[in-house]
Write a protein that holds these residues in place. Sequence first.
Motif, PDB file in Angstrom:
ATOM      1  N   LEU A   9      12.428   6.165   2.979  1.00  0.00           N
ATOM      2  CA  LEU A   9      13.653   5.379   3.127  1.00  0.00           C
ATOM      3  C   LEU A   9      13.403   4.145   3.990  1.00  0.00           C
ATOM      4  N   ALA A  10      12.679   4.324   5.089  1.00  0.00           N
ATOM      5  CA  ALA A  10      12.375   3.193   5.978  1.00  0.00           C
ATOM      6  C   ALA A  10      11.528   2.158   5.249  1.00  0.00           C
ATOM      7  N   LEU A  11      10.521   2.618   4.526  1.00  0.00           N
ATOM      8  CA  LEU A  11       9.649   1.705   3.792  1.00  0.00           C
ATOM      9  C   LEU A  11      10.437   0.919   2.750  1.00  0.00           C
ATOM     10  N   GLY A  12      11.407   1.558   2.118  1.00  0.00           N
ATOM     11  CA  GLY A  12      12.242   0.891   1.123  1.00  0.00           C
ATOM     12  C   GLY A  12      13.091  -0.229   1.694  1.00  0.00           C
ATOM     13  N   LEU A  13      13.310  -0.222   2.993  1.00  0.00           N
ATOM     14  CA  LEU A  13      14.113  -1.260   3.645  1.00  0.00           C
ATOM     15  C   LEU A  13      13.278  -2.461   4.075  1.00  0.00           C
ATOM     16  N   CYS A  14      11.973  -2.407   3.830  1.00  0.00           N
ATOM     17  CA  CYS A  14      11.060  -3.405   4.375  1.00  0.00           C
ATOM     18  C   CYS A  14      10.465  -4.326   3.317  1.00  0.00           C
ATOM     19  N   ASP A  15      11.225  -4.657   2.283  1.00  0.00           N
ATOM     20  CA  ASP A  15      10.719  -5.569   1.255  1.00  0.00           C
ATOM     21  C   ASP A  15      10.403  -6.942   1.835  1.00  0.00           C
ATOM     22  N   GLY A  16      11.232  -7.381   2.737  1.00  0.00           N
ATOM     23  CA  GLY A  16      11.004  -8.640   3.449  1.00  0.00           C
ATOM     24  C   GLY A  16      10.942  -8.325   4.924  1.00  0.00           C
ATOM     25  N   PRO A  17      10.630  -9.317   5.759  1.00  0.00           N
ATOM     26  CA  PRO A  17      10.592  -9.056   7.202  1.00  0.00           C
ATOM     27  C   PRO A  17      11.936  -8.522   7.692  1.00  0.00           C
ATOM     28  N   PRO A  53      10.621  12.166   3.800  1.00  0.00           N
ATOM     29  CA  PRO A  53      11.554  11.313   3.053  1.00  0.00           C
ATOM     30  C   PRO A  53      12.120  10.162   3.880  1.00  0.00           C
ATOM     31  N   GLU A  54      12.260  10.347   5.184  1.00  0.00           N
ATOM     32  CA  GLU A  54      12.760   9.264   6.026  1.00  0.00           C
ATOM     33  C   GLU A  54      11.768   8.109   6.081  1.00  0.00           C
ATOM     34  N   HIS A  55      10.478   8.427   6.015  1.00  0.00           N
ATOM     35  CA  HIS A  55       9.462   7.381   5.955  1.00  0.00           C
ATOM     36  C   HIS A  55       9.648   6.542   4.690  1.00  0.00           C
ATOM     37  N   LEU A  58      19.203   3.552   8.784  1.00  0.00           N
ATOM     38  CA  LEU A  58      18.831   4.961   8.721  1.00  0.00           C
ATOM     39  C   LEU A  58      19.760   5.849   9.544  1.00  0.00           C
ATOM     40  N   ARG A  59      20.548   5.230  10.420  1.00  0.00           N
ATOM     41  CA  ARG A  59      21.432   5.963  11.332  1.00  0.00           C
ATOM     42  C   ARG A  59      20.642   6.926  12.205  1.00  0.00           C
ATOM     43  N   LEU A  60      19.526   6.408  12.719  1.00  0.00           N
ATOM     44  CA  LEU A  60      18.669   7.177  13.613  1.00  0.00           C
ATOM     45  C   LEU A  60      18.534   6.427  14.931  1.00  0.00           C
ATOM     46  N   PRO A  61      18.275   7.148  16.021  1.00  0.00           N
ATOM     47  CA  PRO A  61      18.009   6.464  17.289  1.00  0.00           C
ATOM     48  C   PRO A  61      16.808   5.535  17.146  1.00  0.00           C
ATOM     49  N   ALA A  62      16.805   4.467  17.902  1.00  0.00           N
ATOM     50  CA  ALA A  62      15.745   3.469  17.812  1.00  0.00           C
ATOM     51  C   ALA A  62      14.368   4.068  18.070  1.00  0.00           C
ATOM     52  N   VAL A  63      14.252   4.972  19.028  1.00  0.00           N
ATOM     53  CA  VAL A  63      12.937   5.538  19.345  1.00  0.00           C
ATOM     54  C   VAL A  63      12.405   6.366  18.175  1.00  0.00           C
ATOM     55  N   VAL A  64      13.265   7.071  17.468  1.00  0.00           N
ATOM     56  CA  VAL A  64      12.839   7.841  16.296  1.00  0.00           C
ATOM     57  C   VAL A  64      12.410   6.885  15.186  1.00  0.00           C
ATOM     58  N   THR A  65      13.166   5.819  14.997  1.00  0.00           N
ATOM     59  CA  THR A  65      12.817   4.817  13.990  1.00  0.00           C
ATOM     60  C   THR A  65      11.475   4.178  14.315  1.00  0.00           C
ATOM     61  N   LYS A  66      11.225   3.888  15.585  1.00  0.00           N
ATOM     62  CA  LYS A  66       9.943   3.304  15.983  1.00  0.00           C
ATOM     63  C   LYS A  66       8.785   4.239  15.653  1.00  0.00           C
ATOM     64  N   VAL A  67       8.969   5.544  15.841  1.00  0.00           N
ATOM     65  CA  VAL A  67       7.920   6.514  15.519  1.00  0.00           C
ATOM     66  C   VAL A  67       7.656   6.516  14.016  1.00  0.00           C
ATOM     67  N   LEU A  68       8.724   6.526  13.215  1.00  0.00           N
ATOM     68  CA  LEU A  68       8.561   6.502  11.757  1.00  0.00           C
ATOM     69  C   LEU A  68       7.834   5.237  11.312  1.00  0.00           C
ATOM     70  N   ALA A  91       0.843  -1.191   0.000  1.00  0.00           N
ATOM     71  CA  ALA A  91       0.000   0.000   0.000  1.00  0.00           C
ATOM     72  C   ALA A  91       0.881   1.245   0.000  1.00  0.00           C
ATOM     73  N   ALA A  92       0.425   2.269  -0.683  1.00  0.00           N
ATOM     74  CA  ALA A  92       1.184   3.521  -0.749  1.00  0.00           C
ATOM     75  C   ALA A  92       1.060   4.263   0.581  1.00  0.00           C
ATOM     76  N   PRO A  93       2.171   4.830   1.058  1.00  0.00           N
ATOM     77  CA  PRO A  93       2.096   5.612   2.297  1.00  0.00           C
ATOM     78  C   PRO A  93       1.359   6.924   2.042  1.00  0.00           C
ATOM     79  N   GLN A  94       0.923   7.556   3.090  1.00  0.00           N
ATOM     80  CA  GLN A  94       0.231   8.832   2.963  1.00  0.00           C
ATOM     81  C   GLN A  94       1.191   9.890   2.440  1.00  0.00           C
ATOM     82  N   PRO A  95       0.704  10.807   1.590  1.00  0.00           N
ATOM     83  CA  PRO A  95       1.589  11.791   0.962  1.00  0.00           C
ATOM     84  C   PRO A  95       2.252  12.767   1.935  1.00  0.00           C
ATOM     85  N   HIS A  96       1.685  12.976   3.124  1.00  0.00           N
ATOM     86  CA  HIS A  96       2.276  13.941   4.051  1.00  0.00           C
ATOM     87  C   HIS A  96       3.495  13.398   4.799  1.00  0.00           C
TER      88      HIS A  96
END
Length: 123
Positions: free
Chosen positions: A57-65, A53-55, A75-85, A45-50
């Motif tokens: 990038l994250a989605l692009g890493l999720c082709d498989g589990p 870019p980090e979203h 992403l070189r981001l703290p885990a809590v920020v990644t969890k929010v994304l 499914a396509a993500p929401q347009p709003h």
Amino acid sequence: MPRRQDGPWLDDAAGRLIRPYTVSGGRTRPTAALDLLSLVMATGAAPQPHLGPEHSLALGLCDGPTSVAEISAHLRLPAVVTKVLLSDLVDCGALTARAPRLHDTPTDRSLLEAVLDGLRRRL
């Protein structure tokens, strides 16, 4: 001069040009229940347009589990920020998430060493 191959908003001398928590809009609590070993996967499914870019990038890493920890490292981001994304992407239906399968001994030394080896290879 900014370089794009290492991700958004990086500079050769300065490193990341924006604070990590700016990426999540200052939010520190994900809406989805995710931990470092949770596995996320794109639904197609396509993500929401709003979403930023980090979203994408994250989605692009999720082709498989893929674990939250792996995505955070890429992403070189703290885990809590990644969890929010990632929770934003789960909320809009672009990702599915599932809890990790627990082993009989969650502190099994061989499992922890395998995770550490995997993280070192990613860096």
